[in-house]
Design a protein around this motif. Structure first.
Motif, short mmCIF file in Angstrom:
data_model
loop_
_atom_site.label_atom_id
_atom_site.label_comp_id
_atom_site.label_asym_id
_atom_site.label_seq_id
_atom_site.Cartn_x
_atom_site.Cartn_y
_atom_site.Cartn_z
N SER A 148 -36.17 28.80 -53.35
CA SER A 148 -36.22 27.30 -52.82
C SER A 148 -37.18 27.05 -51.83
CB SER A 148 -34.74 26.96 -52.39
OG SER A 148 -34.43 27.54 -51.24
N VAL A 167 -32.54 22.29 -52.30
CA VAL A 167 -33.44 22.51 -53.26
C VAL A 167 -32.72 24.22 -53.70
CG1 VAL A 167 -35.58 23.25 -54.31
CG2 VAL A 167 -35.24 21.39 -52.75
N ALA A 207 -32.35 20.18 -57.62
CA ALA A 207 -32.42 19.82 -56.29
C ALA A 207 -31.40 18.60 -56.12
CB ALA A 207 -33.66 19.55 -55.97
#
Length: 352
Positions: free
Chosen positions: A43, A167, A213
């Motif tokens: 992420s 995310v 996300a």
């Protein structure tokens, strides 16, 4: 009055042979999921790519994460009065905020918006010594990426921002096996040998990734206001769709676009649909993983909505293969519709 409002982004994206995010040994990052090895992109890597995209493509204020926070304030002091000792004033301004700094900068990376740097500079130029005013300036006017990704300040927790966005690590929808590229480089100026000037290997893989996300819209609106929150959700969506980490980009030219996108507005909770791929996807009848991954995502989403949570308040898709979830449209049309939907949802809403 809405008490919860989330925007979830689900992206399927096929990446050719590449090493866009590697570990400390240079190998592409991987993860075990569903009992098999998957390709993985962290992420952090994708958020960094998104922040670069923000800086290049959005008119909204984008912050800087740096140990040289004093330099940001110094630049704004010079813009106000080039005759002042900007270096000294900037360091004093940062000291007044309670952020520890020395000649090498702050002890940890510090996230600051342009508006905050300007506010500190204005206080410094005015000769203010009120530390409460300096701290107030650092709490106000966060940049859009600060509101999205948060700010942690160990020296003063009151200066932190809670991240409005999350995310996930991207993982392949199927099992992968890393491969090695053996390469050589020729010494152009060496004429007395037929051997290579350099030998090496690069590890890589290829995959169809599931990327997820979510944005807490009310948290975002509390920090930025409703109008800017809607614009920020659109900018986040655009960056999430079109950005890509640049690891070994020159070696593999691997920049691709999504195969399919599914975006939802939810009024209960974020819902990550990675369970669609807990059982690794097998190649479809025509070969490849993209179409099989679309089918698995659509089927799993419908199963989740039938058994555990209500269907989203609104849904949008881009690309073919997810029409069972929402009519397909272009990326631009989807982003336009998403921004309007968020703005309408926030209209008249009181954020608690």
């Amino acid at each position: 009055m809405k008490k919860r409002l989330y925007v979830d982004f689900h992206v399927l994206q096929t990446v050719p042979p590449s090493c866009i995010n590697r570990d400390d040994t240079g190998s592409p990052k991987t993860a075990m999921y569903g009992g098999v090895l998957r390709a993985r992109v962290s992420s952090q890597a994708w958020k960094h790519a998104m922040r670069k995209d923000f800086a290049e493509n959005t008119p909204l204020d984008v912050g800087k994460r740096t140990k040289k926070a004093a330099e940001l304030v110094k630049k704004q002091i010079l813009a106000l009065d080039s005759e002042l000792d900007a270096d000294k004033l900037a360091k004093k301004a940062l000291e007044n905020t309670g952020i520890k700094s020395d000649d090498k900068g702050t002890k940890a990376l510090f996230f600051m918006s342009t508006a905050q740097a300007k506010a500190l500079a204005a206080l410094a130029v005015a000769g203010s010594t009120d530390k409460k005013e300096y701290q107030k300036a650092l709490r106000a006017a966060p940049s859009m990426d600060m509101a999205l990704f948060g700010r942690m300040v160990a020296d003063d927790p009151s200066l932190k921002y809670n991240a409005a966005a999350q995310v996930a690590h991207s993982i392949s929808t199927h099992a992968v096996k890393n491969e090695y590229d053996y390469f050589t480089a020729v010494d152009d100026c060496q004429t007395d040998s037929t051997g290579a000037g350099h030998l090496g290997t690069v590890e890589y893989n290829s995959s169809t990734l599931y990327r997820y996300a979510t944005v807490n819209v009310l948290e975002l609106a509390e920090q930025l206001g409703a109008e800017q929150a809607a614009e920020t959700v659109r900018a986040f969506g655009e960056a999430f769709l079109f950005s890509m980490p640049t690891g070994r980009q020159n070696s593999f030219a691997n920049r691709t676009l999504p195969d399919a996108v599914y975006v939802t507005l939810r009024e209960d909770q974020p819902v990550n649909l990675c369970g669609a791929f807990e059982r690794a996807v097998s190649r479809g009848e025509q070969g490849g993983y993209a179409e099989a991954s679309k089918a698995a995502l659509a089927q799993y989403a419908q199963q989740v909505y039938a058994s555990f949570v209500e269907a989203p308040a609104q849904s949008f898709t881009v690309g073919g293969g997810l029409e069972a979830l929402a009519p397909a449209q272009t990326a631009k049309a989807m982003l336009d519709a998403l921004e309007k939907a968020v703005r309408d949802a926030l209209s008249g809403n009181e954020v608690e």
